[in-house]
Design a protein around this motif. Structure first.
Motif, PDB file in Angstrom:
ATOM      1  N   THR A 168     135.072 104.221  46.762  1.00 30.76           N
ATOM      2  CA  THR A 168     135.730 103.189  45.973  1.00 30.76           C
ATOM      3  C   THR A 168     136.590 102.332  46.885  1.00 30.76           C
ATOM      4  N   PHE A 169     136.397 101.018  46.804  1.00 29.47           N
ATOM      5  CA  PHE A 169     137.198 100.098  47.589  1.00 29.47           C
ATOM      6  C   PHE A 169     137.298  98.782  46.846  1.00 29.47           C
ATOM      7  N   VAL A 170     138.204  97.964  47.256  1.00 27.16           N
ATOM      8  CA  VAL A 170     138.352  96.641  46.656  1.00 27.16           C
ATOM      9  C   VAL A 170     137.573  95.674  47.542  1.00 27.16           C
ATOM     10  N   PRO A 171     136.455  95.155  47.055  1.00 31.60           N
ATOM     11  CA  PRO A 171     135.641  94.260  47.877  1.00 31.60           C
ATOM     12  C   PRO A 171     136.291  92.885  48.028  1.00 31.60           C
ATOM     13  N   GLU A 172     135.975  92.235  49.157  1.00 31.87           N
ATOM     14  CA  GLU A 172     136.464  90.871  49.360  1.00 31.87           C
ATOM     15  C   GLU A 172     135.770  89.903  48.413  1.00 31.87           C
ATOM     16  N   ALA A 173     134.504  90.186  48.126  1.00 35.94           N
ATOM     17  CA  ALA A 173     133.732  89.343  47.217  1.00 35.94           C
ATOM     18  C   ALA A 173     132.785  90.238  46.429  1.00 35.94           C
ATOM     19  N   GLU A 174     132.328  89.755  45.285  1.00 32.78           N
ATOM     20  CA  GLU A 174     131.438  90.536  44.421  1.00 32.78           C
ATOM     21  C   GLU A 174     130.164  90.963  45.151  1.00 32.78           C
ATOM     22  N   GLU A 175     129.649  90.129  46.051  1.00 33.05           N
ATOM     23  CA  GLU A 175     128.417  90.475  46.766  1.00 33.05           C
ATOM     24  C   GLU A 175     128.606  91.604  47.771  1.00 33.05           C
ATOM     25  N   ASP A 176     129.852  92.043  47.998  1.00 32.42           N
ATOM     26  CA  ASP A 176     130.122  93.162  48.899  1.00 32.42           C
ATOM     27  C   ASP A 176     130.010  94.516  48.208  1.00 32.42           C
ATOM     28  N   VAL A 177     129.735  94.526  46.905  1.00 35.33           N
ATOM     29  CA  VAL A 177     129.617  95.778  46.157  1.00 35.33           C
ATOM     30  C   VAL A 177     128.168  96.255  46.259  1.00 35.33           C
ATOM     31  N   TYR A 178     127.981  97.438  46.834  1.00 35.13           N
ATOM     32  CA  TYR A 178     126.647  97.993  46.979  1.00 35.13           C
ATOM     33  C   TYR A 178     126.469  99.126  45.976  1.00 35.13           C
ATOM     34  N   GLY A 179     125.587  98.920  45.030  1.00 38.52           N
ATOM     35  CA  GLY A 179     125.352  99.920  43.999  1.00 38.52           C
ATOM     36  C   GLY A 179     124.018 100.607  44.115  1.00 38.52           C
ATOM     37  N   TYR A 180     123.200 100.199  45.108  1.00 38.03           N
ATOM     38  CA  TYR A 180     121.843 100.725  45.211  1.00 38.03           C
ATOM     39  C   TYR A 180     121.492 101.054  46.658  1.00 38.03           C
ATOM     40  N   LEU A 181     120.643 102.048  46.805  1.00 33.23           N
ATOM     41  CA  LEU A 181     119.978 102.320  48.073  1.00 33.23           C
ATOM     42  C   LEU A 181     118.544 101.870  47.864  1.00 33.23           C
ATOM     43  N   THR A 182     118.098 100.902  48.661  1.00 34.11           N
ATOM     44  CA  THR A 182     116.781 100.322  48.494  1.00 34.11           C
ATOM     45  C   THR A 182     115.859 100.827  49.591  1.00 34.11           C
ATOM     46  N   PHE A 183     114.672 101.247  49.177  1.00 35.26           N
ATOM     47  CA  PHE A 183     113.645 101.744  50.087  1.00 35.26           C
ATOM     48  C   PHE A 183     112.542 100.704  50.159  1.00 35.26           C
ATOM     49  N   GLU A 184     112.177 100.296  51.377  1.00 33.74           N
ATOM     50  CA  GLU A 184     111.065  99.373  51.556  1.00 33.74           C
ATOM     51  C   GLU A 184     109.903 100.173  52.120  1.00 33.74           C
ATOM     52  N   LEU A 185     108.744 100.072  51.447  1.00 32.56           N
ATOM     53  CA  LEU A 185     107.562 100.821  51.852  1.00 32.56           C
ATOM     54  C   LEU A 185     106.730 100.023  52.838  1.00 32.56           C
ATOM     55  N   THR A 186     105.830 100.691  53.525  1.00 36.49           N
ATOM     56  CA  THR A 186     105.002 100.022  54.523  1.00 36.49           C
ATOM     57  C   THR A 186     104.094  98.966  53.905  1.00 36.49           C
ATOM     58  N   ASP A 187     103.811  99.055  52.586  1.00 40.67           N
ATOM     59  CA  ASP A 187     102.984  98.035  51.935  1.00 40.67           C
ATOM     60  C   ASP A 187     103.808  96.864  51.406  1.00 40.67           C
ATOM     61  N   GLY A 188     105.133  96.874  51.677  1.00 42.31           N
ATOM     62  CA  GLY A 188     106.006  95.780  51.266  1.00 42.31           C
ATOM     63  C   GLY A 188     106.703  95.993  49.940  1.00 42.31           C
ATOM     64  N   ALA A 189     106.295  96.993  49.170  1.00 44.46           N
ATOM     65  CA  ALA A 189     106.958  97.268  47.890  1.00 44.46           C
ATOM     66  C   ALA A 189     108.375  97.755  48.145  1.00 44.46           C
ATOM     67  N   LYS A 190     109.264  97.502  47.185  1.00 47.70           N
ATOM     68  CA  LYS A 190     110.657  97.918  47.294  1.00 47.70           C
ATOM     69  C   LYS A 190     111.038  98.716  46.055  1.00 47.70           C
ATOM     70  N   VAL A 191     111.803  99.776  46.269  1.00 50.93           N
ATOM     71  CA  VAL A 191     112.294 100.607  45.169  1.00 50.93           C
ATOM     72  C   VAL A 191     113.778 100.821  45.382  1.00 50.93           C
ATOM     73  N   SER A 192     114.585 100.480  44.378  1.00 50.09           N
ATOM     74  CA  SER A 192     116.034 100.670  44.456  1.00 50.09           C
ATOM     75  C   SER A 192     116.436 101.855  43.592  1.00 50.09           C
ATOM     76  N   VAL A 193     117.363 102.650  44.114  1.00 47.68           N
ATOM     77  CA  VAL A 193     117.882 103.808  43.396  1.00 47.68           C
ATOM     78  C   VAL A 193     119.400 103.636  43.304  1.00 47.68           C
ATOM     79  N   ALA A 194     119.952 103.786  42.099  1.00 51.56           N
ATOM     80  CA  ALA A 194     121.393 103.621  41.891  1.00 51.56           C
ATOM     81  C   ALA A 194     122.164 104.676  42.669  1.00 51.56           C
ATOM     82  N   LEU A 195     123.285 104.269  43.282  1.00 55.60           N
ATOM     83  CA  LEU A 195     124.112 105.173  44.069  1.00 55.60           C
ATOM     84  C   LEU A 195     125.013 106.054  43.222  1.00 55.60           C
ATOM     85  N   SER A 196     125.176 105.742  41.956  1.00 51.59           N
ATOM     86  CA  SER A 196     126.170 106.414  41.125  1.00 51.59           C
ATOM     87  C   SER A 196     126.066 107.934  41.158  1.00 51.59           C
ATOM     88  N   SER A 197     124.881 108.477  41.203  1.00 52.15           N
ATOM     89  CA  SER A 197     124.726 109.932  41.284  1.00 52.15           C
ATOM     90  C   SER A 197     123.516 110.273  42.149  1.00 52.15           C
TER      91      SER A 197
END
Length: 124
Positions: A13-42
């Protein structure tokens, strides 16, 4: 060497300088170019052999190109479609990347590219 174990990540938990500094997802990029995001909350990451499980998503490690933190869900996927026109400008590739003709298509998965888009199709 086999790697097995679990890693639990929690966002600090931190106070971001701007809204775009909030990271809520870990995104995985596959070798075929597909992307899958998983929420960091748990998020829990589990490695077992050559498999990575992140939340409810499972990946083969060799199919991962990169992973990074993102501020939005950027999951991409295959669109459902009812039909596709295979005209003279359409290029068809098998999953090994070989260009084939319409006559060579059998049951299986193919990559179809035309002037406006590239899609994966299943021939049943």
């Amino acid at each position: 060497m086999t790697l097995a174990g679990a890693l639990t990540m929690q966002a600090k938990t931190f106070v971001p300088e701007a809204e775009e500094d909030v990271y809520g997802y870990l995104t995985f990029e596959l070798t075929d170019g597909a992307k899958v995001s998983v929420a960091l909350s748990s998020l829990t990451l589990t490695f077992s052999g050559n498999t990575l499980t992140a939340g409810s998503q499972t990946f083969t490690i060799s199919n991962l190109s990169k992973m990074y933190f993102s501020n939005s869900d950027v999951t991409t996927g295959i669109e459902e479609m009812t039909s596709i026109a295979l005209d003279d400008n359409t290029e068809i590739y098998d999953l090994q990347g070989h260009k084939i003709s319409r006559e060579q298509m059998r049951k299986g998965v193919y990559i179809v590219k035309n002037n406006s888009r590239t899609q994966k199709i299943i021939v049943k």
